[in-house]
Design an enzyme around this catalytic site. Structure first.
Site, PDB file in Angstrom:
ATOM      1  N   ASP A   6      -1.901  -2.524  -9.078  1.00 37.35           N
ATOM      2  CA  ASP A   6      -2.269  -3.616  -8.160  1.00 37.35           C
ATOM      3  C   ASP A   6      -1.422  -3.589  -6.895  1.00 37.35           C
ATOM      4  O   ASP A   6      -1.851  -4.048  -5.839  1.00 37.35           O
ATOM      5  CB  ASP A   6      -2.078  -4.975  -8.839  1.00 37.35           C
ATOM      6  CG  ASP A   6      -2.832  -5.067 -10.145  1.00 37.35           C
ATOM      7  OD1 ASP A   6      -3.970  -5.541 -10.124  1.00 37.35           O
ATOM      8  OD2 ASP A   6      -2.290  -4.642 -11.176  1.00 37.35           O
ATOM      9  N   ASP A  38      -2.292  -8.282  -1.402  1.00 39.19           N
ATOM     10  CA  ASP A  38      -3.636  -8.103  -1.947  1.00 39.19           C
ATOM     11  C   ASP A  38      -3.892  -9.321  -2.827  1.00 39.19           C
ATOM     12  O   ASP A  38      -3.430  -9.375  -3.963  1.00 39.19           O
ATOM     13  CB  ASP A  38      -3.697  -6.810  -2.770  1.00 39.19           C
ATOM     14  CG  ASP A  38      -5.074  -6.587  -3.356  1.00 39.19           C
ATOM     15  OD1 ASP A  38      -6.067  -7.015  -2.756  1.00 39.19           O
ATOM     16  OD2 ASP A  38      -5.149  -5.973  -4.442  1.00 39.19           O
ATOM     17  N   GLU A  77      -5.433  -9.110   2.698  1.00 38.70           N
ATOM     18  CA  GLU A  77      -6.802  -8.604   2.591  1.00 38.70           C
ATOM     19  C   GLU A  77      -7.799  -9.744   2.716  1.00 38.70           C
ATOM     20  O   GLU A  77      -7.636 -10.808   2.122  1.00 38.70           O
ATOM     21  CB  GLU A  77      -7.020  -7.857   1.263  1.00 38.70           C
ATOM     22  CG  GLU A  77      -8.380  -7.184   1.228  1.00 38.70           C
ATOM     23  CD  GLU A  77      -8.519  -6.196   0.083  1.00 38.70           C
ATOM     24  OE1 GLU A  77      -7.740  -5.236   0.029  1.00 38.70           O
ATOM     25  OE2 GLU A  77      -9.393  -6.404  -0.767  1.00 38.70           O
TER      26      GLU A  77
END
Lengths: 175, 175
Positions: free
Chosen positions: A141, A7, A68
Site C-alpha cells: 500500500d 494514498d 490521490e
C-alpha cells in the site's frame, strides 16, 4: 523539495515521504501505512487517521502534500470511506499551512511508469527502482503513496504553492 | 440534550443546533449555512469548512453531533465533495471529544415527517412546526440540518455515547 504523498483509504492509508527535485532522482525518507479497524465506528476511524497524518506531517515537515484524487467509479462499497479519508488527508496538509495537490491515478502511473494504465506490480517495481531500494516497499500500500510523492516532485510542486498563496490572499480569513 | 446537526456539502453545508429530550418538543438554538467558493481549491475549501464547524462546535458546546450519511447513488458530480465534507464534519465532532452519530436521509425524514420518502418542502414544513418557528428557516439548506438534530434528540443520543466510550476504552491510544 520534500513531499509527503498520501494514498487515501479508510482501512489502509498509505503515506510516503521522498525528497528530490524535478528531473533528478528522488530519495526515500520514510513510508507508512495507517490502519484503522473495520469494526470501529466511523468517528473513531477518522479521528485516528487525522491524528496519524497530522503527526506524520509534523514529524517530516514536508514542503508540500500530494493526495490521490478519488473517483466515484471506484469500488462502490468502499468509495465513500476512501473519499472521506482523502478529505482528512487534504485537510491535514492544509491545516499545517502546506500546499496540497491532488493527482488522478493515471497521472501518477504515467509519471512513474510512462503509462497511465500501468498495474500495481509495475508501479511497485518502478518505485523500488526509482528510489534505489534494496527491495519493494512493504506493505505494498505504501508504494502508491511513494509514487504520488515522486510524481509531485517531478511535476514541480512550486506551481501549486503559488496558487495556494494567491488563493489565500484572495480569500482572506472570512468564514 | 443539545445536538448539533450537519447536512454535509462542500458548496453549502447546513448546520442546526437544537435542544430537547426524547418525546418532548425541541427548541431551536441556532442555524447556519457554511459556504465555500466553488472556484477555490479543494484544500482551502476543506480548511474553511473544518474551521467553521470547529468554531460552531466550540461556540454551542453540543452534547453530541449528528451527520447525514452520504450514499454513492447521489448526484455523481458532487458526491465526492459531499463525502469529503461529511468526513470533515464527523471529524470536527470527534476531535471535540463528542459522540457522533450518522443517519440516513430516510431515517431523518421518517423521524420528522413519519415518512421516509418525504420531500424537501415537507421536511421544511415539519421542522418549522416542530420548532415552533414564526417562519421557515432561511436558507432552506439549514432545515435538513435541523431535521437531523431533531431526529438525533428523539432517538436519544445516549446510546451512541456509550458506544463511543466503549469504543475508546477498547481502542486505547495506539496509532
Amino acid at each position: 523539495m520534500r513531499v509527503l504523498g498520501v494514498d487515501p483509504g479508510l482501512t489502509r492509508c498509505g503515506v510516503g515521504v521522498v525528497e528530490g527535485a524535478p528531473g533528478r532522482p528522488c530519495t526515500l525518507i520514510a513510508y507508512y501505512v495507517v490502519y484503522t479497524d473495520h469494526g470501529d465506528e466511523l468517528p473513531a476511524r477518522l479521528l485516528h487517521l487525522d491524528r496519524s497524518l497530522t503527526e506524520l506531517v509534523a514529524e517530516h515537515r514536508p514542503d508540500s502534500v500530494a493526495v490521490e484524487r478519488v473517483f466515484s467509479q471506484h469500488n462502490v462499497s468502499t468509495v465513500m470511506g476512501t473519499a472521506q479519508a482523502s478529505g482528512i488527508a487534504v485537510l491535514a496538509g492544509a491545516r499545517a499551512g502546506l500546499p496540497v495537490q491532488t493527482y488522478t491515478p493515471s497521472e501518477v502511473k504515467a509519471a512513474v511508469t510512462g503509462s497511465g494504465k500501468a498495474d500495481k506490480a509495475q508501479i511497485t517495481a518502478m518505485v523500488t527502482r526509482l528510489l534505489r531500494l534494496p527491495e519493494p516497499p512493504r506493505p505494498a500500500d505504501a508504494a502508491d503513496a511513494l509514487a504520488l510523492a515522486i510524481c509531485h516532485v517531478w511535476r514541480g510542486g512550486s506551481r501549486s504553492k503559488l496558487a495556494v498563496a494567491a488563493d489565500r490572499a484572495r480569500r482572506g480569513g472570512a468564514r
